[in-house]
Design a protein around this motif. Structure first.
Motif, short mmCIF file in Angstrom:
data_model
loop_
_atom_site.label_atom_id
_atom_site.label_comp_id
_atom_site.label_asym_id
_atom_site.label_seq_id
_atom_site.Cartn_x
_atom_site.Cartn_y
_atom_site.Cartn_z
N GLY C 107 0.80 -1.23 0.00
CA GLY C 107 0.00 0.00 0.00
C GLY C 107 0.82 1.28 0.00
O GLY C 107 0.25 2.37 0.01
N TYR C 109 2.57 2.97 -2.19
CA TYR C 109 2.36 3.93 -3.27
C TYR C 109 0.97 4.55 -3.21
O TYR C 109 0.80 5.77 -3.27
CB TYR C 109 2.60 3.27 -4.63
CG TYR C 109 2.22 4.18 -5.77
CD1 TYR C 109 2.92 5.37 -5.99
CD2 TYR C 109 1.16 3.88 -6.61
CE1 TYR C 109 2.56 6.23 -7.01
CE2 TYR C 109 0.80 4.74 -7.63
CZ TYR C 109 1.50 5.91 -7.83
OH TYR C 109 1.14 6.77 -8.83
N THR C 110 -0.06 3.71 -3.09
CA THR C 110 -1.42 4.27 -3.14
C THR C 110 -1.70 5.18 -1.94
O THR C 110 -2.36 6.20 -2.09
CB THR C 110 -2.48 3.14 -3.24
OG1 THR C 110 -2.28 2.20 -2.19
CG2 THR C 110 -2.37 2.42 -4.58
N TYR C 111 -1.16 4.84 -0.77
CA TYR C 111 -1.35 5.73 0.38
C TYR C 111 -0.59 7.03 0.20
O TYR C 111 -1.06 8.10 0.59
CB TYR C 111 -0.93 5.03 1.68
CG TYR C 111 -2.07 4.29 2.34
CD1 TYR C 111 -2.66 3.20 1.71
CD2 TYR C 111 -2.58 4.69 3.58
CE1 TYR C 111 -3.70 2.51 2.30
CE2 TYR C 111 -3.63 4.01 4.18
CZ TYR C 111 -4.18 2.92 3.54
OH TYR C 111 -5.23 2.25 4.13
N VAL C 113 0.07 8.53 -2.59
CA VAL C 113 -0.65 9.35 -3.56
C VAL C 113 -1.91 9.96 -2.95
O VAL C 113 -2.22 11.13 -3.14
CB VAL C 113 -1.06 8.49 -4.79
CG1 VAL C 113 -2.07 9.21 -5.66
CG2 VAL C 113 0.17 8.13 -5.60
#
Lengths: 363, 363, 363, 363
Positions: C107, C109-111, C113
């Motif tokens: 997680g 990268y998505t967090y 972003v």
């Protein structure tokens, strides 16, 4: 069954009983990037803390908050912020003997009927102590609102019939913090205090009226047709223990007015649409119109009084009397004030986010 | 963004604009097995219908309801019940010329700011016509409540300062249906009507106060700590267009009372716990206590009045004046009454189901 | 923004990060009167605890739970039950150097972003440690279900291609507890373990498939048309970190079947309606039919592996590589098992209450 | 009890039965300013319409949609959009004789148990006809998504064991619309059709697998920890009648993979972070990562088949057999495709709004 969560996007869940291990709250939906420390929370908790003079209960709680999650390097992460306050000065003894004798107008009877197995110690979940979580969450809401310029004021307008009369916003800002009742007229404040002390001496209690004002609320907050801003404010404030009435703007006075008196004429001021009067209390058709939001709540006299009262014995199902020995506030108004501020702040924050504000806080 | 759904388990979603094709509601969570026909709904709709005499608007709507789903062989199936009422007597012409001139204290300005592309015809979604769906849903709620003995009464207690004074439940039952204002004192009713007719002649409007009473509510309805029964009632009633205040039991009068006066002493009557007074309005700590639930709402004078008013031109951003030519009620109280009844019925039904009532209706 | 609450009536809210002060949960909507102690919770937490042998991470957490509210005299009160587990064995050092290098398929990268200001220590909120709250809440759900006879079983059916083959419910009951993987065939269990140890030695990880079975579920749980029982189970299980697929009954095998093969014929057995086969997995049209509920979840190989991997540097926006040094499970399946059980138990409890079960527990 | 509402902010409520007066939907939370006409809706409804050739049922419905609210001058207003489709070609006769004989693997039995008084005509609420409302709402969702560049594709990857094999996005775009099954390989499409026709001739039915792809989804959609994007997709798709399994990205294949094979390495492409493979299916830790979102659903063979089947008589409580005479699809896959697209579009729209997209559409 559950009803311990409030808010759609800025959403709080409170927990804890008066004489349990701790009270607290989980705040979900706080945007990431907000500077936040335990000091921010503590400041607000200290305002509702008991044991602050003769107007309030003698229960002495440090009410030291601990933030368990949702923060790193002094800023929020967008994750749930859990906060707890441990209960310290707990004395359940006085409650043991009235376990089956519900205190009139308190929650003892209704909780006993609904839950059967209830926490009878110090009012359990229906104690005013439950509001610690609300105030802690409200502290975060206030910081968020402040970041978009919104400020919340409150003051006492009536204690047992003693009215503050006409006061201005600057009266409130200047005077309300100078007295524990947050009365904006210092002369009247003394009369109000006298009422409370008199009631206390009689083993009795008194009620009052609080006014809340939110300044700089942008137009456009509130959702049709059930989640109107005023509808959510009404729910938020009526959910506070001792509150028995909520009004917005002119409130119940509208019953005595004609449309031509009550309508707020629009005009342009500095390129912005304003209203000349504010009987709407800043909300029209459930949506904020950019004027100050004004609401008032009626706070009943504390139901726990020292005087002997009539009640029933729920075990024997017979009439009896009761003398309440716990420590109680002769007037709950000064402690309800920060709770109402918190609830108003939570509603405004939730609706601000729902309307696209507070989406991203700059680091 | 959405706020057009109300209720947790008995849940209604309304739709439709004043001058659109239709208004309506989807009622989800109605238990199966309830006998229900369009006649049951129509009966309630006819009470809020416009065009019923000189106290209300001259817009003439048949308000014929059609039930589209959720019923077979005259009984509910537990599936969503969709109901629609087509709009017939629509005349949008008078609204065209005031499209950019918001009517003071109406929703024109706040909707224009929030939605930009709004339905400006006849108040669109923020018209009183939106309440058709509420009343239709309320008709189902009332039938459900009746099946467990709960009855809802309403009456007008104040019109433009004319107070009904002390009235009993039997006064309400006997007299309120005999006059369009639902005033429980027929002498006072005439004075109230005179106030309304006078305002109408002046091109003005007047406000008032409504009282709602729910009889035979069992103890135990309501959820701690935010979904208190009184909190949900406050939201439900404040969400009705013209309402500016809600109070429960003694309401704002608590500010003038001592605890010893305001507390409701318990006693046993016929083996049941009752209270000698009912300042709590049937709700303690957010949960019903078995006494009648009593609440009052403040209804503002209709904001649409014939008199010339100050406003702004939103396109030119300059001050201007407005004369409203649509058809409007000089006093909205008689038409708000059935809407408030509906909202109270919906809240009580929702909470009754949440508390385990109405789970299965016998066929 | 918030998504940390699950369930409609039996409703849980989790909080806490991997390397924060504590993780925990607030369980709202638990009926009053349930016997409950910290031992009940601890028992389940111990099953998901790290540091239990070579198949799992070496992080050593005592995971001692504290119940803060909602219980008196050993029984629940219907009020929110807050539970916390403090984090002890926290070592954030290895995460500092990979702060800007997102681990593939984790997680990070998505967090980064979405939240920008994220808790980068040990996976923060998207760490498997978040599931402590789920398992604690699930322990309560299981006790509630047990009170109406419902039992939940789980077993591993596949590890990196090694399939358990045909096993009976009694195989599961007898054998699954005898090995850390909860495989119902002890011979196969050894082969599965060998796969995991091999992957560990390679600095790699492996995935698998879990099957969950709920016995004695009464017919009638589940709501049309979106809150179908299988839809809510799918959401609950897919919300567990490593899960990439969910199937009910015959699942993806239905694609290879004819209706005449897949349909479950009804018959009467001991006066009750049963089905001869159970391709439906106990759920038809979203509602339980009284047969065992059967579902399977696909668990991906742990994304944190020791092998060098390609990634990017988010600060410099350039390609780079990463070697992950934290402590990780070579196969997450054995630790996901109790989490999936907990989620299934929570869904069934919520729907049981929604369908009128568990309303009042006898004292 | 209710479960007929889906979505948090973009929220749909469906209603209606197969043989009732109408089916429909209320869409709440659609942003104002979107160009929308009945043609936009009709286009999607026509794709799921029955009576389109030998692969589907012979029931012939015009499925003409009427938009009742929420639109003025060709654009949405932010108010609820109610849409209805009247039922025309209704023939309930065949259902009368099987009223007490539940069709195997259909909803007859579970609805009879749960609701007792159920709509037995043509599957009532648990008929595939319920999905008309979903597809109508999905049409709006697709238009909203298109305004931010998101596109949804679907194709059939398996019918009764016939697999499409490797296909590219351009294969799907080019070929899927050329055959009623939406198979991206036209040779395979013929084999799939042959399977369906064969099953039809046998009075039987077949199942299949659908793949859905969402292109251009920005990174950041999805909420921790329960409202993960994949969790909500799983619920949305599993709530479609015939669906028995949902997988994201590599799905159940992860059980056969090592972490080093399954992890998606990051790299920079044109200044953007991308992954080299997409086993994650565009979602990591529940949040979109900017890669295409890929999911697959297993669709069971239609449960209504012509072949004689074993069942029970619920009135006599004895074993019996049944021959179903209604009009049914030998393979439901082609009609489930647009429904699954609609559900995926609704989830993405809801999460896009929750993440701050689609807040205001320019006029």
């Amino acid at each position: 069954m559950p009803g311990n969560t409030f808010g759609e996007i800025f959403r709080i869940t409170t927990f804890g009983e008066s004489h349990g291990l701790a009270v607290g709250v989980v705040v979900d939906g706080c945007p990431p990037g907000l500077e936040l420390s335990e000091t921010d929370i503590q400041k607000e908790l200290d305002r509702r803390r008991p044991g602050q003079g003769q107007l309030t209960t003698t229960r002495s709680e440090e009410d030291k908050v601990r933030i368990l999650s949702g923060i790193i390097e002094g800023r929020t992460t967008g994750m749930p912020i859990a906060m707890i306050v441990e209960n310290k000065d707990v004395d359940s003894t006085p409650y043991l003997e009235i376990k089956n004798k519900p205190r009139p107008s308190h929650g003892d009877y209704t909780y006993a009927v609904k839950y059967i197995h209830r926490d009878w110690r110090g009012g359990g979940r229906y104690s005013g102590r439950e509001t610690v979580g609300r105030v802690a969450a409200g502290a975060i809401a206030k910081k968020l609102l402040a970041s978009i310029g919104i400020e919340i004021l409150s003051h006492t307008v009536n204690i047992h019939g003693v009215e503050v009369g006409e006061v201005s916003v600057s009266d409130i800002i200047e005077n309300a913090t100078k007295n524990p009742l947050r009365c904006a007229n210092l002369e009247i404040a003394k009369k109000m205090e006298a009422e409370i002390i008199k009631a206390k001496q009689e083993g009795d209690s008194v009620g009052g009226i609080i006014e809340l004002i939110a300044l700089n609320v942008p137009p456009g907050l509130g959702e049709p047709v059930f989640d109107k801003l005023d509808a959510d404010i009404a729910k938020a404030l009526m959910s506070v223990g001792a509150v028995k009435g909520v009004e917005i703007g002119a409130g119940f006075k509208v019953a005595f007015k004609k449309g031509s008196e009550n309508n707020d004429p629009f005009y342009i001021k500095n390129g912005k649409v304003r209203t000349k009067t504010n009987n709407s209390g800043g909300i029209q058709a459930g949506i904020s119109n950019g004027m100050p939001i004004i609401c008032r709540v009626a706070v009943k006299p504390t139901s726990s009084i020292a005087k002997r009262q009539e009640t029933v014995d729920l075990e024997k199902m017979e009439n009896t009397t009761i003398e309440i020995k716990g420590r109680h506030d002769p007037c709950i108004v000064p402690r309800v004030l920060p709770v109402c501020e918190a609830m108003l702040a939570i509603v405004l924050t939730d609706h601000a986010i729902r309307s696209g504000y507070l989406g991203c806080l700059e680091e």
